[in-house]
Write a protein that holds these residues in place. Structure first.
Motif, PDB file in Angstrom:
ATOM      1  N   GLY A 198       0.791  -1.250  -0.118  1.00  7.19           N
ATOM      2  CA  GLY A 198       0.050   0.068   0.115  1.00  7.19           C
ATOM      3  C   GLY A 198       0.728   1.102  -0.057  1.00  7.19           C
ATOM      4  O   GLY A 198       1.782   1.504  -0.605  1.00  7.19           O
ATOM      5  N   ASP A 199       0.451   2.102   1.054  1.00  9.82           N
ATOM      6  CA  ASP A 199       0.985   3.578   0.971  1.00  9.82           C
ATOM      7  C   ASP A 199       2.682   3.665   1.168  1.00  9.82           C
ATOM      8  O   ASP A 199       3.384   4.065   0.755  1.00  9.82           O
ATOM      9  CB  ASP A 199       0.278   4.367   1.962  1.00  9.82           C
ATOM     10  N   ASP A 200       3.078   2.471   2.128  1.00 13.10           N
ATOM     11  CA  ASP A 200       4.235   2.217   2.395  1.00 13.10           C
ATOM     12  C   ASP A 200       5.109   1.870   1.063  1.00 13.10           C
ATOM     13  O   ASP A 200       6.374   2.454   1.112  1.00 13.10           O
ATOM     14  CB  ASP A 200       4.796   1.184   3.356  1.00 13.10           C
ATOM     15  N   LEU A 201       4.443   0.952   0.374  1.00 10.47           N
ATOM     16  CA  LEU A 201       5.280   0.636  -0.842  1.00 10.47           C
ATOM     17  C   LEU A 201       5.452   1.767  -1.765  1.00 10.47           C
ATOM     18  O   LEU A 201       6.259   2.124  -2.611  1.00 10.47           O
ATOM     19  CB  LEU A 201       4.660  -0.472  -1.546  1.00 10.47           C
ATOM     20  N   THR A 202       4.221   2.597  -2.057  1.00  8.44           N
ATOM     21  CA  THR A 202       4.187   3.794  -2.860  1.00  8.44           C
ATOM     22  C   THR A 202       5.241   4.966  -2.381  1.00  8.44           C
ATOM     23  O   THR A 202       5.989   5.529  -3.080  1.00  8.44           O
ATOM     24  CB  THR A 202       2.735   4.392  -2.809  1.00  8.44           C
ATOM     25  N   THR A 203       5.381   4.950  -1.116  1.00 10.73           N
ATOM     26  CA  THR A 203       6.245   5.900  -0.567  1.00 10.73           C
ATOM     27  C   THR A 203       7.814   5.477  -0.696  1.00 10.73           C
ATOM     28  O   THR A 203       8.692   6.196  -1.109  1.00 10.73           O
ATOM     29  CB  THR A 203       6.018   6.099   1.142  1.00 10.73           C
ATOM     30  N   LEU A 204       8.257   4.194  -0.777  1.00  3.04           N
ATOM     31  CA  LEU A 204       9.418   3.772  -1.092  1.00  3.04           C
ATOM     32  C   LEU A 204       9.671   3.887  -2.278  1.00  3.04           C
ATOM     33  O   LEU A 204      10.716   4.301  -2.785  1.00  3.04           O
ATOM     34  CB  LEU A 204       9.449   2.165  -0.761  1.00  3.04           C
ATOM     35  N   ILE A 205       8.746   3.628  -3.417  1.00  2.00           N
ATOM     36  CA  ILE A 205       9.089   3.941  -5.124  1.00  2.00           C
ATOM     37  C   ILE A 205       9.493   5.517  -5.302  1.00  2.00           C
ATOM     38  O   ILE A 205      10.114   5.634  -5.780  1.00  2.00           O
ATOM     39  CB  ILE A 205       7.822   3.655  -5.651  1.00  2.00           C
ATOM     40  N   THR A 206       8.456   6.205  -4.393  1.00  2.00           N
ATOM     41  CA  THR A 206       8.867   7.762  -4.652  1.00  2.00           C
ATOM     42  C   THR A 206      10.065   8.054  -4.413  1.00  2.00           C
ATOM     43  O   THR A 206      10.912   8.736  -4.940  1.00  2.00           O
ATOM     44  CB  THR A 206       7.888   8.308  -3.955  1.00  2.00           C
ATOM     45  N   ARG A 207      10.746   7.437  -2.910  1.00  4.37           N
ATOM     46  CA  ARG A 207      11.883   7.638  -2.629  1.00  4.37           C
ATOM     47  C   ARG A 207      13.052   7.173  -3.607  1.00  4.37           C
ATOM     48  O   ARG A 207      13.991   8.021  -3.859  1.00  4.37           O
ATOM     49  CB  ARG A 207      12.204   7.394  -1.199  1.00  4.37           C
ATOM     50  N   LEU A 208      12.744   6.175  -4.253  1.00  3.20           N
ATOM     51  CA  LEU A 208      13.870   5.662  -5.017  1.00  3.20           C
ATOM     52  C   LEU A 208      13.713   6.454  -6.399  1.00  3.20           C
ATOM     53  O   LEU A 208      14.923   6.936  -6.943  1.00  3.20           O
ATOM     54  CB  LEU A 208      13.447   4.160  -5.229  1.00  3.20           C
ATOM     55  N   GLU A 209      12.852   6.864  -6.926  1.00  2.00           N
ATOM     56  CA  GLU A 209      12.784   7.894  -7.971  1.00  2.00           C
ATOM     57  C   GLU A 209      13.320   8.977  -7.446  1.00  2.00           C
ATOM     58  O   GLU A 209      14.030   9.747  -8.552  1.00  2.00           O
ATOM     59  CB  GLU A 209      11.247   7.832  -8.542  1.00  2.00           C
ATOM     60  N   THR A 210      12.958   9.672  -6.602  1.00  2.00           N
ATOM     61  CA  THR A 210      13.335  11.015  -6.275  1.00  2.00           C
ATOM     62  C   THR A 210      14.905  10.911  -6.048  1.00  2.00           C
ATOM     63  O   THR A 210      15.657  11.603  -6.620  1.00  2.00           O
ATOM     64  CB  THR A 210      13.023  11.623  -5.086  1.00  2.00           C
ATOM     65  N   ALA A 211      15.449   9.827  -5.473  1.00  2.00           N
ATOM     66  CA  ALA A 211      16.979   9.986  -5.188  1.00  2.00           C
ATOM     67  C   ALA A 211      17.676   9.765  -6.558  1.00  2.00           C
ATOM     68  O   ALA A 211      18.621  10.299  -6.765  1.00  2.00           O
ATOM     69  CB  ALA A 211      16.956   8.638  -4.473  1.00  2.00           C
ATOM     70  N   VAL A 212      17.290   9.092  -7.432  1.00  2.00           N
ATOM     71  CA  VAL A 212      17.930   8.752  -8.726  1.00  2.00           C
ATOM     72  C   VAL A 212      17.826   9.863  -9.595  1.00  2.00           C
ATOM     73  O   VAL A 212      18.852  10.424 -10.284  1.00  2.00           O
ATOM     74  CB  VAL A 212      17.403   7.489  -9.715  1.00  2.00           C
ATOM     75  N   SER A 213      16.562  10.732  -9.435  1.00  2.00           N
ATOM     76  CA  SER A 213      16.299  11.914 -10.547  1.00  2.00           C
ATOM     77  C   SER A 213      17.191  12.834  -9.855  1.00  2.00           C
ATOM     78  O   SER A 213      17.317  14.040 -10.817  1.00  2.00           O
ATOM     79  CB  SER A 213      14.868  12.074 -10.527  1.00  2.00           C
ATOM     80  N   ARG A 214      17.948  13.209  -8.793  1.00  2.00           N
ATOM     81  CA  ARG A 214      18.889  14.276  -8.675  1.00  2.00           C
ATOM     82  C   ARG A 214      19.900  14.437  -9.395  1.00  2.00           C
ATOM     83  O   ARG A 214      20.491  13.524 -10.109  1.00  2.00           O
ATOM     84  CB  ARG A 214      19.284  14.139  -7.088  1.00  2.00           C
ATOM     85  N   PRO A 215      20.397  15.546  -9.786  1.00  2.60           N
ATOM     86  CA  PRO A 215      21.594  15.733 -10.632  1.00  2.60           C
ATOM     87  C   PRO A 215      22.743  14.727 -10.417  1.00  2.60           C
ATOM     88  O   PRO A 215      22.932  15.024  -9.203  1.00  2.60           O
ATOM     89  CB  PRO A 215      21.793  17.061 -10.711  1.00  2.60           C
ATOM     90  N   LEU A 216      23.578  14.371 -11.362  1.00  2.00           N
ATOM     91  CA  LEU A 216      24.662  13.613 -10.938  1.00  2.00           C
ATOM     92  C   LEU A 216      25.922  14.612 -11.108  1.00  2.00           C
ATOM     93  O   LEU A 216      25.900  15.734 -12.022  1.00  2.00           O
ATOM     94  CB  LEU A 216      24.861  12.458 -12.088  1.00  2.00           C
ATOM     95  N   PRO A 217      26.794  14.472 -10.171  1.00  2.00           N
ATOM     96  CA  PRO A 217      27.830  15.568 -10.224  1.00  2.00           C
ATOM     97  C   PRO A 217      28.629  15.415 -11.579  1.00  2.00           C
ATOM     98  O   PRO A 217      28.981  14.534 -12.021  1.00  2.00           O
ATOM     99  CB  PRO A 217      28.954  14.673  -9.152  1.00  2.00           C
ATOM    100  N   ASN A 218      28.926  16.612 -12.208  1.00  2.00           N
ATOM    101  CA  ASN A 218      29.534  17.165 -13.303  1.00  2.00           C
ATOM    102  C   ASN A 218      28.911  16.348 -14.517  1.00  2.00           C
ATOM    103  O   ASN A 218      29.664  16.069 -15.538  1.00  2.00           O
ATOM    104  CB  ASN A 218      30.862  16.323 -13.217  1.00  2.00           C
TER     105      ASN A 218
END
Length: 479
Positions: free
Chosen positions: A419-439
């Protein structure tokens, strides 16, 4: 960015078992055979030959494994001290290993035994005339022998991981041979001089191995009676700190009942007890000791004693730990690989079946990552993958597993989540990856496919396939 195909995980497991036979107390002949057997049974080469270096510099083939024909042709062959000089002059240096490709051999100058196997046209195929050598050194850096291997099981020239495993194994083999030579000398001396008190004192005090006598009978049972300088050097204690104390005080014994049974068998058979235990030094530092304990009868009416011989095998244990890490982790990112993921999946499935609460497997595929490799090069791509691996590991919950499946594909194993816990985890993963990569200007994102782990789930491969399909559905929605 990928595991060496020839490095089979089951082979690494067998390698640990073989390595254990190269410890303290083994004769030279047993150690040499254990070395070549370890290469064939644990590292996936078809043939292994060990040339032992004698004090006069000449080499003698002492042990052969993997081929009766090679054994018949080579065993006992003695060669000059410069046997390997010509080949090493044209060899490639692979760390401490030396590889001689067949195409560099002078025409018509083939020496030794050559396996009769088909020749492949593949550019990285192993040729019957290829040669790979691992020099074996003692703890003092002296060359004690030369290990040559042939016929990799995948019929290809070994890759970096396979070479590293062979190099680690060769390092331990050289030390084991050095120790076995000392053990053979000590045993021969003991047999020749009948262990008189004067001779015993000479061998006891002068041995490079740590030695101690421990009371086996009477009220002093288990107390240390005598130690040599090497025993004090290895353990870090002075004689005054050791004498009269019980040896078990310093040892971490996780199976005391089994130890007691084994010592009783030693007493009944007058045999030798081999052990490996963690020993605590005065500083609190823990080291690994391996050794033997032999029961000695002092004479009529006198209590029996245990003659204990020890070596510090912490380095070997560290090497084994490194091998286990290679077997269970991705070499680029340090994340668990598919083997470790399988192991942890089995535990999650067992817990799910016990509680009825489902878990989840998440399949993460990176979007636009090819643009990073194409635009910035593979070295930058590797750095980016390591960064993303760190982000994924930080984004998951404590106890969740992030694994790299290969390329730009990752998996997340999560227990007891819906449920919501899984949705939250997916969002955290997507957000973490989408942050700009150094250089790196490329915007890398991830598509995540999820499937539940339920009591009816059967196996990881099926689950990964279903999660992969769910990922593609998520990717198509994104597009």
């Amino acid at each position: 960015m990928q595991n060496e195909p020839a490095v089979r995980l089951s082979a690494v497991r067998r390698l640990y078992e073989v390595s254990a036979r190269m410890g303290a107390g083994r004769s030279l002949a047993e150690t040499l055979q254990a070395v070549v057997d370890g290469v064939v049974n644990g590292l996936g080469f078809g043939i292994a030959v060990l040339n032992l270096r004698h004090p006069d510099g000449k080499f003698e083939v002492i042990a052969v494994a993997g081929s009766p024909e090679a054994r018949a042709a080579l065993l006992g062959k003695v060669s000059a001290a410069d046997l390997f000089d010509a080949e090493f002059a044209i060899a490639d240096a692979w760390g401490k290993l030396r590889f001689v490709p067949h195409e560099r051999l002078p025409e018509g100058e083939v020496t030794g035994w050559v396996p009769d196997v088909p020749v492949s046209d593949a550019p990285d195929a192993w040729h019957p005339l290829d040669a790979l050598f691992a020099p074996l050194y003692s703890s003092d850096g002296d060359l004690v022998g030369m290990l040559s291997v042939d016929l990799p099981e995948d019929q290809r020239r070994p890759g970096p991981i396979h070479r590293e495993l062979l190099e680690i194994f060769a390092t331990q083999a050289g030390l084991a041979i050095d120790k076995a030579r000392l053990t053979d000398r000590l045993l021969a001396e003991k047999t020749r001089l009948e262990a008189s008190e004067a001779t015993f004192r000479l061998v006891f005090e002068g041995a490079g191995n740590g030695m101690a006598t421990v009371a086996f009978d009477g009220p002093e049972l288990g107390r240390i009676l005598r130690v040599n300088d090497a025993f004090c050097r290895i353990t870090g204690y002075t004689p005054d700190q050791l004498l009269g104390t019980r040896l078990v005080t310093f040892l971490r014994d996780e199976e005391p009942d089994q130890t007691r049974v084994e010592l009783e068998e030693v007493a009944a058979s007058n045999g030798t007890y081999r052990f490996e235990r963690v020993f605590t030094q005065p500083s609190g530092n823990a080291i690994w000791l391996a050794g033997t304990a032999a029961l000695v009868t002092q004479g009529a009416g006198l209590p029996r004693i245990l003659l204990v011989q020890i070596d510090d095998v912490t380095a070997r244990k560290d090497a084994e730990r490194e091998l286990r890490h290679h077997a269970a982790h991705d070499p680029l990112t340090g994340l668990p690989n598919r083997r470790l993921l399988q192991h942890r999946f089995a535990k999650v499935l067992e817990q799910t079946r016990a509680t009825g609460r489902p878990g989840a497997l998440l399949f993460c595929d990176l979007n636009h990552f090819k643009l990073v490799n194409d635009g910035y090069g593979h070295e930058a791509g590797d750095r980016a993958l390591r960064e993303i691996a760190t982000r994924l590991s930080t984004a998951v919950r404590h106890g969740d597993t992030v694994a790299r499946l290969g390329g730009d594909e990752f998996a997340v194993l999560a227990e007891d989540i819906t449920g919501d816990d899984l949705t939250t985890l997916i969002t955290r993963l997507e957000t973490a990856v989408s942050r700009p990569l150094p250089n790196i200007a490329v915007q890398v994102t991830t598509s995540v496919g999820t499937v539940p782990i339920t009591p009816t789930t059967t196996d990881l491969d099926t689950l990964l396939h279903e999660a992969d399909q769910a990922m593609y559905t998520a990717k198509n929605r994104r597009d």
